[in-house]
Design a protein around this motif. Sequence first.
Motif, mmCIF file in Angstrom:
data_model
loop_
_atom_site.group_PDB
_atom_site.id
_atom_site.type_symbol
_atom_site.label_atom_id
_atom_site.label_comp_id
_atom_site.label_asym_id
_atom_site.label_seq_id
_atom_site.Cartn_x
_atom_site.Cartn_y
_atom_site.Cartn_z
ATOM 1 N N ASP A 151 0.846 -1.187 0.000
ATOM 2 C CA ASP A 151 0.000 0.000 0.000
ATOM 3 C C ASP A 151 0.885 1.242 0.000
ATOM 4 O O ASP A 151 1.956 1.257 0.624
ATOM 5 C CB ASP A 151 -0.904 0.012 1.226
ATOM 6 C CG ASP A 151 -2.000 -1.048 1.142
ATOM 7 O OD1 ASP A 151 -2.135 -1.685 0.071
ATOM 8 O OD2 ASP A 151 -2.714 -1.241 2.141
ATOM 9 N N SER A 164 -7.198 11.259 -4.092
ATOM 10 C CA SER A 164 -7.274 10.831 -5.489
ATOM 11 C C SER A 164 -6.872 9.368 -5.581
ATOM 12 O O SER A 164 -5.759 9.003 -5.208
ATOM 13 C CB SER A 164 -6.356 11.679 -6.365
ATOM 14 O OG SER A 164 -6.321 11.172 -7.674
ATOM 15 N N ILE A 165 -7.773 8.529 -6.104
ATOM 16 C CA ILE A 165 -7.520 7.086 -6.095
ATOM 17 C C ILE A 165 -7.373 6.501 -7.502
ATOM 18 O O ILE A 165 -7.281 5.284 -7.657
ATOM 19 C CB ILE A 165 -8.625 6.341 -5.313
ATOM 20 C CG1 ILE A 165 -9.983 6.452 -6.003
ATOM 21 C CG2 ILE A 165 -8.723 6.877 -3.886
ATOM 22 C CD1 ILE A 165 -11.049 5.561 -5.361
ATOM 23 N N THR A 307 -7.209 2.569 -7.823
ATOM 24 C CA THR A 307 -7.165 1.812 -6.573
ATOM 25 C C THR A 307 -8.592 1.799 -6.031
ATOM 26 O O THR A 307 -9.164 2.863 -5.767
ATOM 27 C CB THR A 307 -6.217 2.462 -5.556
ATOM 28 O OG1 THR A 307 -4.895 2.503 -6.115
ATOM 29 C CG2 THR A 307 -6.184 1.674 -4.256
ATOM 30 N N THR A 309 -12.179 1.625 -4.125
ATOM 31 C CA THR A 309 -12.617 2.306 -2.912
ATOM 32 C C THR A 309 -12.663 1.391 -1.693
ATOM 33 O O THR A 309 -12.609 1.867 -0.558
ATOM 34 C CB THR A 309 -14.006 2.932 -3.122
ATOM 35 O OG1 THR A 309 -14.902 1.935 -3.640
ATOM 36 C CG2 THR A 309 -13.947 4.089 -4.113
ATOM 37 N N VAL A 314 -7.394 3.023 0.953
ATOM 38 C CA VAL A 314 -8.453 4.020 0.758
ATOM 39 C C VAL A 314 -9.342 4.092 1.993
ATOM 40 O O VAL A 314 -9.706 5.180 2.456
ATOM 41 C CB VAL A 314 -9.277 3.702 -0.502
ATOM 42 C CG1 VAL A 314 -10.439 4.696 -0.643
ATOM 43 C CG2 VAL A 314 -8.401 3.750 -1.750
ATOM 44 N N SER A 318 -9.423 7.443 4.303
ATOM 45 C CA SER A 318 -10.718 8.129 4.357
ATOM 46 C C SER A 318 -11.202 8.272 5.791
ATOM 47 O O SER A 318 -11.752 9.309 6.171
ATOM 48 C CB SER A 318 -11.746 7.375 3.514
ATOM 49 O OG SER A 318 -11.376 7.360 2.150
ATOM 50 N N PRO A 331 -13.732 10.467 -2.432
ATOM 51 C CA PRO A 331 -12.576 10.177 -3.298
ATOM 52 C C PRO A 331 -12.831 10.635 -4.731
ATOM 53 O O PRO A 331 -13.964 10.616 -5.213
ATOM 54 C CB PRO A 331 -12.446 8.651 -3.221
ATOM 55 C CG PRO A 331 -13.110 8.276 -1.930
ATOM 56 C CD PRO A 331 -14.245 9.243 -1.776
ATOM 57 N N ARG A 344 1.092 1.750 -9.587
ATOM 58 C CA ARG A 344 -0.057 0.867 -9.809
ATOM 59 C C ARG A 344 0.267 -0.212 -10.841
ATOM 60 O O ARG A 344 -0.117 -1.368 -10.677
ATOM 61 C CB ARG A 344 -1.285 1.677 -10.232
ATOM 62 C CG ARG A 344 -1.903 2.499 -9.103
ATOM 63 C CD ARG A 344 -3.296 3.002 -9.458
ATOM 64 N NE ARG A 344 -3.806 3.872 -8.404
ATOM 65 C CZ ARG A 344 -3.859 5.207 -8.479
ATOM 66 N NH1 ARG A 344 -3.478 5.816 -9.600
ATOM 67 N NH2 ARG A 344 -4.312 5.922 -7.474
ATOM 68 N N HIS A 349 -0.987 -0.571 -4.359
ATOM 69 C CA HIS A 349 -2.288 0.066 -4.138
ATOM 70 C C HIS A 349 -2.006 1.500 -3.682
ATOM 71 O O HIS A 349 -1.539 1.721 -2.564
ATOM 72 C CB HIS A 349 -3.097 -0.687 -3.085
ATOM 73 C CG HIS A 349 -3.319 -2.133 -3.425
ATOM 74 N ND1 HIS A 349 -4.179 -2.534 -4.418
ATOM 75 C CD2 HIS A 349 -2.767 -3.259 -2.917
ATOM 76 C CE1 HIS A 349 -4.171 -3.846 -4.508
ATOM 77 N NE2 HIS A 349 -3.317 -4.314 -3.615
ATOM 78 N N VAL A 351 -2.737 5.787 -3.283
ATOM 79 C CA VAL A 351 -3.623 6.933 -3.143
ATOM 80 C C VAL A 351 -2.762 8.200 -3.109
ATOM 81 O O VAL A 351 -1.707 8.223 -2.471
ATOM 82 C CB VAL A 351 -4.468 6.850 -1.853
ATOM 83 C CG1 VAL A 351 -5.333 8.100 -1.701
ATOM 84 C CG2 VAL A 351 -5.341 5.611 -1.859
ATOM 85 N N TYR A 353 -2.756 11.961 -1.758
ATOM 86 C CA TYR A 353 -3.443 12.863 -0.823
ATOM 87 C C TYR A 353 -2.404 13.718 -0.120
ATOM 88 O O TYR A 353 -1.427 13.200 0.434
ATOM 89 C CB TYR A 353 -4.256 12.104 0.223
ATOM 90 C CG TYR A 353 -4.984 13.034 1.176
ATOM 91 C CD1 TYR A 353 -6.176 13.633 0.794
ATOM 92 C CD2 TYR A 353 -4.461 13.336 2.428
ATOM 93 C CE1 TYR A 353 -6.842 14.513 1.645
ATOM 94 C CE2 TYR A 353 -5.117 14.209 3.286
ATOM 95 C CZ TYR A 353 -6.307 14.804 2.888
ATOM 96 O OH TYR A 353 -6.962 15.678 3.724
#
Length: 390
Positions: A151, A164-165, A307, A309, A314, A318, A331, A344, A349, A351, A353
């Motif tokens: 991750d 942003s995923i 990735t 949700t 994520v 979140s 997201p 990816r 995985h 994200v 942010y």
Amino acid sequence: MDTAQICSDLVRIRSENPPGDTTDAAEYIRELLASLGLPVEMVRGPDGHWNVLAGDRSQPLLFSGHLDVVPARENHWIHPPFSGYNDGEHIWGRGATDMKGGCAAMIAAAARHIDAGKECPVHFAFVCDEETGGRYGIRLLLRKKLLSPCDCLIAEPTPHLSPSIGQKGLLRLDLSFKGIPGHGSLYPYEGKSAVEEAARFVTWLRELNAREYPVDQELRVLIDNTTASLSAIFSLPDAGKVLRRISYNPGTIHGGTGVNVVAEECTLQLDLRLPWGISPETVTEEIRQQAQGAEIDVVSSCTANLTHTDSTIVRILSSEIKKEYGAPVRPIIQWAASDARFLRSAGFHVVDYGPGDVTTLHARDERVSTTQLTAASRIFEGVIGAYARL
């Protein structure tokens, strides 16, 4: 460690790309991470392109950020672009938002966790050239197998409630159109203009852009979230079209040798962003059919990526954002590209942010609020703690 101070220090250390020399910024990061007792490795590309790896790479979470920034003209800034000026409300300067503020927030979060005597479940990769495609940064680290899939959180600036995923695919092409030279006074009756061939092709790109690609329910929700976010920040109500369609930019075009000579050659650099549901290979083949006779070189490409949700990274991120802001988290997906696409494709995985004023990204008067820096660092610390409990 003070998040705002680290951010300010990093902004003052110049690392424009080009040329991409991150020697001083990487050394500053190395000293900070080493002071936390983490093992640190410096990985070098050519011409001062330095990357920093730290921590136990078997840990389940990777924090990543880039140390390079886009160049800044010195004039017309409220505060000089490499001052790192802290007015008590903002840190000002090139890279404050993209993304030295995010790097600072990550390091400060890890420092608090480690200083509390807790085992750190995160390792770090700070890279040198995200702004120019990652050849000597994240792509080099992956090519050398110095990072393994896990991750990952990249501290790219995003709206504060919207990690942003995913992001659209990317296709960059160099096209060279061929003509038959002749005297300009006889065209179009004699000769063949490479410039006009390129113009016809650019006109056809509007047809390519008019197509809309279907999406599943998860993407539909993400597109709605993104549309709302873009509308609020940039007054861009048609963001849904941006994300469902192929966007294109004929960035440069050069052709001909003189106004009275039918152009024998015309070159075009083309940037396309691809939605979900269409591959770079399919688009490239259609372009070859439309631009028959042109030489086409694929400079770079990747498919749209996501990735999901319901993934661990994520869900945990979140949850921490909601704790910090007390508001629903929405997201989003990106219309642009970051290092996330390379990670990816390698099985991570990912994200994006981080803190920042996205309206000043790559612009004059770039800045990040100290409030956002503090909030982001608390969120990152919460993510670290959640992974420590897994």
